[in-house]
Design a protein around this motif. Structure first.
Motif, PDB file in Angstrom:
ATOM      1  N   VAL A   1     -12.594   0.416   3.226  1.00 32.25           N
ATOM      2  CA  VAL A   1     -11.674   1.483   2.843  1.00 32.25           C
ATOM      3  C   VAL A   1     -11.749   1.708   1.335  1.00 32.25           C
ATOM      4  CG1 VAL A   1     -10.031   1.153   4.741  1.00 32.25           C
ATOM      5  CG2 VAL A   1      -9.707  -0.109   2.621  1.00 32.25           C
ATOM      6  N   MET A   2     -11.489   2.952   0.931  1.00 32.65           N
ATOM      7  CA  MET A   2     -11.305   3.255  -0.471  1.00 32.65           C
ATOM      8  C   MET A   2      -9.811   3.100  -0.734  1.00 32.65           C
ATOM      9  SD  MET A   2     -11.270   6.605  -2.838  1.00 32.65           S
ATOM     10  CE  MET A   2      -9.952   7.165  -1.865  1.00 32.65           C
TER      11      MET A   2
ATOM     12  N   LYS B   1     -11.693   7.813  12.063  1.00 28.64           N
ATOM     13  CA  LYS B   1     -12.883   8.518  11.609  1.00 28.64           C
ATOM     14  C   LYS B   1     -13.004   8.388  10.100  1.00 28.64           C
ATOM     15  CE  LYS B   1     -13.022  12.105  15.218  1.00 28.64           C
ATOM     16  NZ  LYS B   1     -12.898  11.154  16.229  1.00 28.64           N
ATOM     17  N   VAL B   2     -14.239   8.242   9.626  1.00 35.74           N
ATOM     18  CA  VAL B   2     -14.504   8.131   8.195  1.00 35.74           C
ATOM     19  C   VAL B   2     -13.885   9.326   7.475  1.00 35.74           C
ATOM     20  CG1 VAL B   2     -16.328   8.140   6.449  1.00 35.74           C
ATOM     21  CG2 VAL B   2     -16.604   6.774   8.513  1.00 35.74           C
ATOM     22  N   GLY B   3     -13.197   9.042   6.372  1.00 37.72           N
ATOM     23  CA  GLY B   3     -12.586  10.091   5.559  1.00 37.72           C
ATOM     24  C   GLY B   3     -11.108  10.312   5.819  1.00 37.72           C
ATOM     25  N   MET B   4     -10.581   9.702   6.886  1.00 39.75           N
ATOM     26  CA  MET B   4      -9.161   9.912   7.188  1.00 39.75           C
ATOM     27  C   MET B   4      -8.289   8.882   6.485  1.00 39.75           C
ATOM     28  SD  MET B   4      -8.595   8.456  11.145  1.00 39.75           S
ATOM     29  CE  MET B   4      -8.498  10.082  11.715  1.00 39.75           C
ATOM     30  N   PRO B   5      -7.079   9.292   6.085  1.00 38.62           N
ATOM     31  CA  PRO B   5      -6.129   8.332   5.524  1.00 38.62           C
ATOM     32  C   PRO B   5      -5.692   7.348   6.612  1.00 38.62           C
ATOM     33  CG  PRO B   5      -5.468  10.585   5.017  1.00 38.62           C
ATOM     34  CD  PRO B   5      -6.576  10.660   6.023  1.00 38.62           C
ATOM     35  N   VAL B   6      -5.603   6.077   6.233  1.00 37.30           N
ATOM     36  CA  VAL B   6      -5.201   5.036   7.177  1.00 37.30           C
ATOM     37  C   VAL B   6      -4.113   4.168   6.551  1.00 37.30           C
ATOM     38  CG1 VAL B   6      -7.402   4.947   8.418  1.00 37.30           C
ATOM     39  CG2 VAL B   6      -7.051   3.470   6.432  1.00 37.30           C
TER      40      VAL B   6
ATOM     41  N   GLN C   1       0.815  -1.207   0.000  1.00 39.19           N
ATOM     42  CA  GLN C   1       0.000   0.000   0.000  1.00 39.19           C
ATOM     43  C   GLN C   1       0.851   1.260   0.000  1.00 39.19           C
ATOM     44  OE1 GLN C   1      -2.064   0.091   3.929  1.00 39.19           O
ATOM     45  NE2 GLN C   1      -0.810  -1.701   4.324  1.00 39.19           N
ATOM     46  N   SER C   2       2.157   1.116  -0.215  1.00 39.02           N
ATOM     47  CA  SER C   2       3.069   2.262  -0.135  1.00 39.02           C
ATOM     48  C   SER C   2       2.786   3.313  -1.201  1.00 39.02           C
ATOM     49  CB  SER C   2       4.525   1.790  -0.219  1.00 39.02           C
ATOM     50  OG  SER C   2       4.786   1.198  -1.479  1.00 39.02           O
ATOM     51  N   GLN C   3       2.270   2.917  -2.357  1.00 42.93           N
ATOM     52  CA  GLN C   3       1.982   3.866  -3.437  1.00 42.93           C
ATOM     53  C   GLN C   3       0.483   4.140  -3.580  1.00 42.93           C
ATOM     54  OE1 GLN C   3       4.604   5.333  -5.153  1.00 42.93           O
ATOM     55  NE2 GLN C   3       5.741   4.266  -3.556  1.00 42.93           N
ATOM     56  N   ALA C   4      -0.308   3.653  -2.651  1.00 43.01           N
ATOM     57  CA  ALA C   4      -1.764   3.801  -2.731  1.00 43.01           C
ATOM     58  C   ALA C   4      -2.261   4.850  -1.737  1.00 43.01           C
ATOM     59  CB  ALA C   4      -2.441   2.464  -2.437  1.00 43.01           C
ATOM     60  N   LEU C   5      -3.421   5.388  -2.028  1.00 45.83           N
ATOM     61  CA  LEU C   5      -4.139   6.244  -1.089  1.00 45.83           C
ATOM     62  C   LEU C   5      -5.229   5.376  -0.482  1.00 45.83           C
ATOM     63  CD1 LEU C   5      -4.903   8.992   0.150  1.00 45.83           C
ATOM     64  CD2 LEU C   5      -6.308   9.389  -1.895  1.00 45.83           C
TER      65      LEU C   5
ATOM     66  N   GLY D   1      -4.737   5.646 -10.638  1.00 50.02           N
ATOM     67  CA  GLY D   1      -5.904   6.289 -11.233  1.00 50.02           C
ATOM     68  C   GLY D   1      -7.210   5.539 -11.095  1.00 50.02           C
ATOM     69  N   ARG D   2      -7.208   4.440 -10.339  1.00 45.81           N
ATOM     70  CA  ARG D   2      -8.432   3.670 -10.111  1.00 45.81           C
ATOM     71  C   ARG D   2      -8.675   3.568  -8.614  1.00 45.81           C
ATOM     72  NH1 ARG D   2      -9.077  -1.711 -13.101  1.00 45.81           N
ATOM     73  NH2 ARG D   2     -11.167  -1.225 -12.449  1.00 45.81           N
ATOM     74  N   ALA D   3      -9.944   3.500  -8.237  1.00 46.16           N
ATOM     75  CA  ALA D   3     -10.298   3.364  -6.823  1.00 46.16           C
ATOM     76  C   ALA D   3     -11.327   2.263  -6.659  1.00 46.16           C
ATOM     77  CB  ALA D   3     -10.845   4.679  -6.278  1.00 46.16           C
ATOM     78  N   GLU D   4     -11.169   1.505  -5.592  1.00 47.05           N
ATOM     79  CA  GLU D   4     -12.108   0.435  -5.242  1.00 47.05           C
ATOM     80  C   GLU D   4     -12.404   0.549  -3.752  1.00 47.05           C
ATOM     81  OE1 GLU D   4     -13.336  -1.962  -7.277  1.00 47.05           O
ATOM     82  OE2 GLU D   4     -12.123  -1.414  -9.016  1.00 47.05           O
ATOM     83  N   VAL D   5     -13.616   0.207  -3.356  1.00 45.43           N
ATOM     84  CA  VAL D   5     -13.925   0.078  -1.940  1.00 45.43           C
ATOM     85  C   VAL D   5     -13.768  -1.397  -1.604  1.00 45.43           C
ATOM     86  CG1 VAL D   5     -15.668   0.303  -0.142  1.00 45.43           C
ATOM     87  CG2 VAL D   5     -15.460   2.066  -1.898  1.00 45.43           C
ATOM     88  N   ILE D   6     -12.914  -1.686  -0.624  1.00 44.35           N
ATOM     89  CA  ILE D   6     -12.700  -3.068  -0.198  1.00 44.35           C
ATOM     90  C   ILE D   6     -12.969  -3.174   1.293  1.00 44.35           C
ATOM     91  CG2 ILE D   6     -11.040  -3.578  -2.025  1.00 44.35           C
ATOM     92  CD1 ILE D   6      -8.818  -3.353   0.065  1.00 44.35           C
TER      93      ILE D   6
END
Length: 111
Positions: A46-47, A71-76, A8-12, A52-57
């Protein structure tokens, strides 16, 4: 069961839901237990955005691994994030999928 680590080092990775208990049954009577730790499992949506692609997993995390103040919306960030293939026969039908598990989820440093 074979597992594959998830980089996940290169992911948001953004928290999309509050952690909630996971249950073995649909009625929510029997809590799911983590095979590794023996702790109750929780689910965290999480999103996961990458290239350039996003998935909810949905990620399964043992209760002691749930960070404080999520909290919802924070980077984790997750520690020990892995994917595992599974298959079952349910009501005479073969089912299969991928399960995602993390040892812990915490607010991302500096966020």
């Amino acid at each position: 069961m074979k597992t594959m680590p998830i980089d996940q080092s290169q992911a948001l990775v953004i928290l999309a839901s509050e952690p909630r208990p996971r249950f073995k049954d649909r009625d929510g009577r029997e809590p799911a237990i983590d095979r590794t730790t023996g702790a109750h499992l929780h689910q965290v949506d999480v999103m996961f955005a990458f290239n350039g692609r996003a998935e909810v997993i949905t990620v399964n995390v043992p209760e002691p691994g749930l960070g404080k103040g999520l909290k919802v919306g924070m980077p984790v960030a997750f520690t020990g994030l892995v994917a595992s293939a599974w298959e079952n026969e349910i009501n005479g039908k073969d089912r299969h999928g991928i399960s995602v598990r993390g040892d812990a989820v915490t607010a991302k440093a500096g966020a």
